[in-house]
Motif scaffolding. Structure first.
Motif, PDB file in Angstrom:
ATOM      1  N   ASP A  13       0.850  -1.189   0.000  1.00 10.24           N
ATOM      2  CA  ASP A  13       0.000   0.000   0.000  1.00 10.24           C
ATOM      3  C   ASP A  13       0.887   1.241   0.000  1.00 10.24           C
ATOM      4  O   ASP A  13       1.922   1.272   0.667  1.00 10.24           O
ATOM      5  CB  ASP A  13      -0.901   0.013   1.235  1.00 10.24           C
ATOM      6  CG  ASP A  13      -1.838   1.210   1.253  1.00 10.24           C
ATOM      7  OD1 ASP A  13      -2.835   1.196   0.514  1.00 10.24           O
ATOM      8  OD2 ASP A  13      -1.569   2.182   1.991  1.00 10.24           O
ATOM      9  N   PHE A  14       0.466   2.254  -0.756  1.00  8.18           N
ATOM     10  CA  PHE A  14       1.142   3.548  -0.778  1.00  8.18           C
ATOM     11  C   PHE A  14       0.289   4.609  -0.103  1.00  8.18           C
ATOM     12  O   PHE A  14      -0.936   4.596  -0.208  1.00  8.18           O
ATOM     13  CB  PHE A  14       1.366   4.029  -2.228  1.00  8.18           C
ATOM     14  CG  PHE A  14       2.553   3.441  -2.918  1.00  8.18           C
ATOM     15  CD1 PHE A  14       3.845   3.763  -2.517  1.00  8.18           C
ATOM     16  CD2 PHE A  14       2.391   2.584  -3.984  1.00  8.18           C
ATOM     17  CE1 PHE A  14       4.943   3.230  -3.174  1.00  8.18           C
ATOM     18  CE2 PHE A  14       3.478   2.053  -4.656  1.00  8.18           C
ATOM     19  CZ  PHE A  14       4.757   2.373  -4.237  1.00  8.18           C
ATOM     20  N   ALA A  27       4.856   9.283  -4.080  1.00  7.63           N
ATOM     21  CA  ALA A  27       4.650   8.444  -2.901  1.00  7.63           C
ATOM     22  C   ALA A  27       5.346   9.077  -1.700  1.00  7.63           C
ATOM     23  O   ALA A  27       6.430   9.654  -1.825  1.00  7.63           O
ATOM     24  CB  ALA A  27       5.208   7.044  -3.152  1.00  7.63           C
ATOM     25  N   ILE A  30       5.476   3.770   1.942  1.00  9.23           N
ATOM     26  CA  ILE A  30       5.209   2.442   1.409  1.00  9.23           C
ATOM     27  C   ILE A  30       5.135   1.476   2.583  1.00  9.23           C
ATOM     28  O   ILE A  30       5.947   1.532   3.516  1.00  9.23           O
ATOM     29  CB  ILE A  30       6.300   1.988   0.396  1.00  9.23           C
ATOM     30  CG1 ILE A  30       6.026   0.576  -0.125  1.00  9.23           C
ATOM     31  CG2 ILE A  30       7.694   2.081   0.986  1.00  9.23           C
ATOM     32  CD1 ILE A  30       4.866   0.457  -1.032  1.00  9.23           C
ATOM     33  N   ALA A  93      -2.978  -5.436  -3.854  1.00  8.24           N
ATOM     34  CA  ALA A  93      -3.296  -4.171  -3.198  1.00  8.24           C
ATOM     35  C   ALA A  93      -4.797  -3.960  -3.242  1.00  8.24           C
ATOM     36  O   ALA A  93      -5.489  -4.517  -4.095  1.00  8.24           O
ATOM     37  CB  ALA A  93      -2.574  -3.002  -3.871  1.00  8.24           C
ATOM     38  N   ASP A  99      -2.493   1.977  -6.612  1.00  9.12           N
ATOM     39  CA  ASP A  99      -1.148   1.679  -6.108  1.00  9.12           C
ATOM     40  C   ASP A  99      -0.210   1.244  -7.228  1.00  9.12           C
ATOM     41  O   ASP A  99       0.980   1.566  -7.199  1.00  9.12           O
ATOM     42  CB  ASP A  99      -1.231   0.596  -5.027  1.00  9.12           C
ATOM     43  CG  ASP A  99      -1.979   1.080  -3.793  1.00  9.12           C
ATOM     44  OD1 ASP A  99      -1.401   1.820  -3.000  1.00  9.12           O
ATOM     45  OD2 ASP A  99      -3.162   0.718  -3.647  1.00  9.12           O
ATOM     46  N   ALA A 155       0.326   3.286   5.504  1.00 10.66           N
ATOM     47  CA  ALA A 155       0.600   2.241   4.523  1.00 10.66           C
ATOM     48  C   ALA A 155       0.713   0.839   5.129  1.00 10.66           C
ATOM     49  O   ALA A 155       0.108  -0.106   4.614  1.00 10.66           O
ATOM     50  CB  ALA A 155       1.867   2.586   3.745  1.00 10.66           C
TER      51      ALA A 155
END
Length: 212
Positions: A13-14, A27, A30, A93, A99, A155
């Motif tokens: 996940d970002f 981003a 992370i 994700a 993402d 994240a």
């Protein structure tokens, strides 16, 4: 696409400065968990300095502030480490199209390319948990009573919940659809299959499972 089972992959996940890397968004965090044989065995989490200002809205949403990222490692260094973390694995994700765009954009900046598969747990949940009120991550966590610490839009926390959601969906397919052999390829196909064709897909996979 790496030909591996659906319970051996990385969930990621970002958190980002906005919605689109094509518009210059970057981003800022992370988070990822490694699942091996249906168990979380490793984690990756880094806040990173994107070199641009984080909007106030994003600071309020995520709790990640400009002050926090000021002395963090830059995106290039963090993403190079993440590239090593995911080597040889497929990815999952929640709302993966978002993402994936940032993953590929950040990797392009460091001249890296990810060749594995990327599956979307949101699309899978729409097919497997059709009676859920909606398919947002927080709603699904409550609907399935998944382990979580109540933190969202960070994240690693989101990746952990998504990992538990993914494993819950695999359990659902095994227990209620008698599908023992669950490959990543099958799960990726399931996310693209119209709901009215799911029964046929399940039947085909049951036969493959019986033969395997």
């Amino acid at each position: 696409m790496q030909q591996k089972s659906a319970d051996h992959l990385v969930v990621f996940d970002f958190e980002t400065t906005g919605l689109s890397p094509d518009m210059g968004d970057r981003a800022i965090e992370i988070g990822a968990v490694l699942i091996e044989n249906g168990k979380i065995t490793d984690r990756f989490q880094q806040v990173m300095n994107p070199g641009i200002r984080i909007p106030l809205f994003i600071e309020n949403l995520t709790g990640i502030t400009n002050a926090m990222v000021k002395d963090a490692r830059n995106n290039a260094v963090v993403m190079a480490d993440f590239y090593e973390f995911i080597a040889g694995h497929n990815l999952v994700a929640h709302n993966a199209s978002f993402d994936e765009r940032f993953l590929r954009a950040e990797f392009r900046r460091i001249k890296k390319y990810f060749s594995g598969g990327i599956a979307c747990s949101l699309l899978a949940a729409r097919r497997i948990f059709q009676l859920a009120p909606n398919h947002q991550l927080a709603t699904l966590a409550q609907y399935k009573n998944l382990p979580n610490d109540g933190i969202y839009h960070r994240a690693l926390a989101d990746a952990e919940v998504t990992a538990h959601l993914w494993l819950s969906m695999l359990d659902e397919l095994r227990e209620h659809h008698n599908i023992e052999t669950l490959s990543f390829g099958f799960m990726h196909t399931l996310t693209k299959t119209p709901k009215h064709q799911l029964k046929q897909l399940y039947a085909q996979q049951q036969v493959k499972s019986a033969i395997a």
